[in-house]
Enzyme design. Structure first.
Site, PDB file in Angstrom:
ATOM      1  N   ARG A  25      66.577  55.898  20.007  1.00  0.00           N
ATOM      2  CA  ARG A  25      66.630  57.355  20.201  1.00  0.00           C
ATOM      3  C   ARG A  25      66.027  57.856  18.840  1.00  0.00           C
ATOM      4  NH1 ARG A  25      67.662  62.069  22.484  1.00  0.00           N
ATOM      5  NH2 ARG A  25      69.249  63.235  21.513  1.00  0.00           N
ATOM      6  N   GLY A  26      65.007  58.445  19.001  1.00  0.00           N
ATOM      7  CA  GLY A  26      64.098  59.147  18.276  1.00  0.00           C
ATOM      8  C   GLY A  26      64.761  59.996  16.956  1.00  0.00           C
ATOM      9  N   GLU A  27      65.728  60.507  17.411  1.00  0.00           N
ATOM     10  CA  GLU A  27      66.743  61.732  16.574  1.00  0.00           C
ATOM     11  C   GLU A  27      67.571  61.092  15.538  1.00  0.00           C
ATOM     12  OE1 GLU A  27      68.523  64.674  18.737  1.00  0.00           O
ATOM     13  OE2 GLU A  27      66.734  65.150  20.028  1.00  0.00           O
ATOM     14  N   ASP A  28      67.929  59.644  16.037  1.00  0.00           N
ATOM     15  CA  ASP A  28      68.760  58.822  15.390  1.00  0.00           C
ATOM     16  C   ASP A  28      68.244  58.003  14.206  1.00  0.00           C
ATOM     17  OD1 ASP A  28      70.789  59.750  16.683  1.00  0.00           O
ATOM     18  OD2 ASP A  28      71.515  57.971  17.862  1.00  0.00           O
ATOM     19  N   THR A  29      67.009  57.288  14.659  1.00  0.00           N
ATOM     20  CA  THR A  29      66.333  56.245  13.688  1.00  0.00           C
ATOM     21  C   THR A  29      64.946  56.362  13.534  1.00  0.00           C
ATOM     22  OG1 THR A  29      65.978  54.812  15.512  1.00  0.00           O
ATOM     23  CG2 THR A  29      68.180  54.893  14.641  1.00  0.00           C
ATOM     24  N   ARG A  30      64.265  57.257  14.231  1.00  0.00           N
ATOM     25  CA  ARG A  30      62.710  57.385  14.156  1.00  0.00           C
ATOM     26  C   ARG A  30      62.265  57.280  12.391  1.00  0.00           C
ATOM     27  NH1 ARG A  30      59.250  58.593  17.734  1.00  0.00           N
ATOM     28  NH2 ARG A  30      60.880  59.925  18.954  1.00  0.00           N
ATOM     29  N   GLY A  58      50.007  64.829  26.969  1.00  0.00           N
ATOM     30  CA  GLY A  58      49.562  65.293  28.378  1.00  0.00           C
ATOM     31  C   GLY A  58      49.634  63.973  29.171  1.00  0.00           C
ATOM     32  N   GLU A  92      64.856  53.517  30.103  1.00  0.00           N
ATOM     33  CA  GLU A  92      64.077  52.654  29.541  1.00  0.00           C
ATOM     34  C   GLU A  92      64.911  51.422  29.732  1.00  0.00           C
ATOM     35  OE1 GLU A  92      61.646  55.033  26.084  1.00  0.00           O
ATOM     36  OE2 GLU A  92      63.029  53.288  25.434  1.00  0.00           O
TER      37      GLU A  92
END
Length: 173
Positions: A25-30, A58, A92
């Site tokens: 989850r990008g917002e959590d751990t990116r 795109g 995913e």
């Protein structure tokens, strides 16, 4: 004489463009754990798929993510507090587990500041995420609502399955 069940070979079984597919989850751990993990893997010479590096603007994201999963030998799933709030992450996860069942895809779950039992039982932030997913379905017509509820159940089953796999538990220090 016992016969060993042989899994059906698929063309994607023989083509590995990536050693590792990272699901997170990008917002959590990116910008924290996943970034450090990705950097360490790359420095070790491990060709790793991370969505923000590998996808072109795109491109059809869903198709390309599925292709990347199919062309990876291993998936590392970083299960964080808000992982279940993302339909993308849950889709995913379902695809990764399908891959595991068909071609012995290796999965390493990382429970990042979450207890595996919360993932398995879908309590805490996982329960909140599923309540929101179900709330979003209330506005749908009956057919779309039924399809949506079936998808939510696949997501729930996938989380229970991944929580049963051996992995790493990383908690606050």
């Amino acid at each position: 004489m016992a016969t060993k069940k042989v899994k059906e070979a698929s063309p994607s079984m023989f083509r590995c463009s990536y050693h590792v597919f990272l699901s997170f989850r990008g917002e959590d751990t990116r910008k924290t754990f996943t970034d450090h993990l990705y950097t360490a893997l790359v420095h070790a010479g491990i060709h790793t798929f991370r969505d923000d590096d590998e996808l072109e603007r795109g491109e059809e994201i869903d198709l390309n993510l599925h292709r990347a999963i199919e062309e990876s030998r291993i998936s590392i799933i970083v299960l964080s507090k808000d992982y279940a709030s993302s339909g993308w992450c849950l889709n995913e996860l379902v695809k990764i587990l399908e891959r595991k069942r068909t071609v012995d895809h290796i999965i390493l779950p990382v429970f990042y500041h979450v207890d595996p039992s919360h993932v398995k039982k879908q309590t805490g932030s996982f329960a909140e995420a599923f309540a929101k997913h179900k709330e979003e379905l209330k506005v749908e017509n009956n057919e779309r609502k039924q399809k949506g509820l079936a998808k939510v159940e696949r997501w729930r089953a996938a989380l229970r399955e991944v929580a049963d796999l051996p992995g790493m538990v990383l908690k606050d220090g």
